[in-house]
Design a protein around this motif. Structure first.
Motif, PDB file in Angstrom:
ATOM      1  N   MET A   1       0.830  -1.200   0.000  1.00 53.67           N
ATOM      2  CA  MET A   1       0.000   0.000   0.000  1.00 53.67           C
ATOM      3  C   MET A   1       0.867   1.253   0.000  1.00 53.67           C
ATOM      4  O   MET A   1       0.606   2.196  -0.707  1.00 53.67           O
ATOM      5  CB  MET A   1      -0.923   0.032   1.243  1.00 53.67           C
TER       6      MET A   1
ATOM      7  N   TYR B   1       0.974   4.312  -2.734  1.00 47.35           N
ATOM      8  CA  TYR B   1       0.781   5.721  -2.413  1.00 47.35           C
ATOM      9  C   TYR B   1       1.894   6.570  -3.015  1.00 47.35           C
ATOM     10  O   TYR B   1       1.638   7.596  -3.631  1.00 47.35           O
ATOM     11  CB  TYR B   1       0.720   5.909  -0.901  1.00 47.35           C
TER      12      TYR B   1
ATOM     13  N   CYS C   1      -9.995  10.401  -7.985  1.00 47.48           N
ATOM     14  CA  CYS C   1     -10.547   9.860  -6.740  1.00 47.48           C
ATOM     15  C   CYS C   1     -12.005  10.262  -6.534  1.00 47.48           C
ATOM     16  O   CYS C   1     -12.834   9.437  -6.191  1.00 47.48           O
ATOM     17  CB  CYS C   1      -9.740  10.352  -5.537  1.00 47.48           C
TER      18      CYS C   1
ATOM     19  N   LEU D   1      -8.214   3.101  -2.160  1.00 49.61           N
ATOM     20  CA  LEU D   1      -7.895   3.843  -0.939  1.00 49.61           C
ATOM     21  C   LEU D   1      -8.527   3.193   0.283  1.00 49.61           C
ATOM     22  O   LEU D   1      -9.587   2.587   0.198  1.00 49.61           O
ATOM     23  CB  LEU D   1      -8.390   5.286  -1.055  1.00 49.61           C
ATOM     24  N   ARG D   2      -7.841   3.357   1.429  1.00 46.28           N
ATOM     25  CA  ARG D   2      -8.400   2.854   2.688  1.00 46.28           C
ATOM     26  C   ARG D   2      -9.576   3.718   3.125  1.00 46.28           C
ATOM     27  O   ARG D   2     -10.526   3.251   3.725  1.00 46.28           O
ATOM     28  CB  ARG D   2      -7.338   2.915   3.792  1.00 46.28           C
ATOM     29  N   THR D   3      -9.464   5.039   2.847  1.00 47.22           N
ATOM     30  CA  THR D   3     -10.473   5.981   3.312  1.00 47.22           C
ATOM     31  C   THR D   3     -11.564   6.134   2.264  1.00 47.22           C
ATOM     32  O   THR D   3     -11.244   6.291   1.085  1.00 47.22           O
ATOM     33  CB  THR D   3      -9.818   7.362   3.529  1.00 47.22           C
TER      34      THR D   3
ATOM     35  N   HIS E   1      -7.787  11.826  12.537  1.00 46.62           N
ATOM     36  CA  HIS E   1      -7.338  10.438  12.439  1.00 46.62           C
ATOM     37  C   HIS E   1      -5.995  10.368  11.718  1.00 46.62           C
ATOM     38  O   HIS E   1      -5.638  11.248  10.949  1.00 46.62           O
ATOM     39  CB  HIS E   1      -8.394   9.569  11.753  1.00 46.62           C
TER      40      HIS E   1
ATOM     41  N   SER F   1      -4.437   8.590   9.247  1.00 45.00           N
ATOM     42  CA  SER F   1      -4.100   8.468   7.836  1.00 45.00           C
ATOM     43  C   SER F   1      -4.756   9.553   7.008  1.00 45.00           C
ATOM     44  O   SER F   1      -5.912   9.905   7.225  1.00 45.00           O
ATOM     45  CB  SER F   1      -4.563   7.110   7.316  1.00 45.00           C
TER      46      SER F   1
ATOM     47  N   ASP G   1      -5.400  10.103   3.069  1.00 40.39           N
ATOM     48  CA  ASP G   1      -5.271   9.618   1.702  1.00 40.39           C
ATOM     49  C   ASP G   1      -5.340  10.753   0.702  1.00 40.39           C
ATOM     50  O   ASP G   1      -4.926  10.619  -0.437  1.00 40.39           O
ATOM     51  CB  ASP G   1      -6.379   8.602   1.391  1.00 40.39           C
TER      52      ASP G   1
END
Ligand code: HEC
Length: 149
Positions: A1, A5, A47, A62-64, A98, A100, A102
């Motif tokens: 990951m 990025y 995105c 993406l994680r978010t 938080h 992270s 993105d």
């Protein structure tokens, strides 16, 4: 990951460099909303989606969850929080609580890639303002989906 990025960041830099060169070559300055729309499609649609609904092709990686940018006002009681949006895009003043993030820090990207001789910080501010104006112009009314991230 993490590699993904970095690769995305690298792609961003190439894209931004090309876009700023193209912008510098333009003799006329488009109206802010038009300029913002072009910037949006170039830097943000991957995105956030072409229609800003949070469904761009890169969103799934993406994680978010990527927010729907056409409903920022709806999520804020019907008024567009322009100063906050500016800070989120610029990224230097308001990193999320938080851990992270993105969302790229566009303030640094725009500033670093400003045309030689241009005041980088002012250019970054101007580009961010054009994006904020564009996002304001695409807000959907109604709060029925206000709970959607
Ligand atoms: C790499 C994917 C990606 C790109 C490219 C991207 N964003 Fe985002 N954006 C996100 C994610 C994910 C979030 C959710 C916040 C976070 O990072 O945790 C977000 C959040 C936002 C928010 C906050 C929305 C809210 O209601 O709180 C705004 C405004 C925004 N982005 C605008 C932009 C603009 C303008 C651009 C182009 C200059 C852009 N984004 C490019 C991924 C992206």
């Amino acid at each position: 990951m993490a590699t993904g990025y970095r690769e995305r960041q690298h792609m961003h830099r190439l894209i931004i460099a090309a876009a700023l060169l193209a912008a510098a070559a333009c003799a006329t300055t488009p109206a802010p909303a038009t300029a913002g729309a072009a910037l949006y499609q170039q830097y943000c649609a991957s995105c956030h989606g072409a229609e800003a609904l949070g469904d761009g092709p890169a969103a799934a990686a993406l994680r978010t969850p990527v927010p729907d940018l056409s409903r920022i006002s709806a999520r804020h009681g019907g008024s567009f929080p322009a100063a906050r949006v500016h800070e989120v895009i610029d990224g230097r003043a308001a990193l999320p609580a938080h851990g992270s993030r993105d969302m790229p820090v566009w303030g640094y990207e725009f500033e670093a890639r400003s045309a030689a001789g241009a005041p980088g910080r002012a250019t970054a501010q101007a580009l961010t303002t054009q994006l904020v104006d564009y996002l304001r112009s695409i807000q959907q009314t109604g709060q029925e989906e206000a709970a959607r991230p």
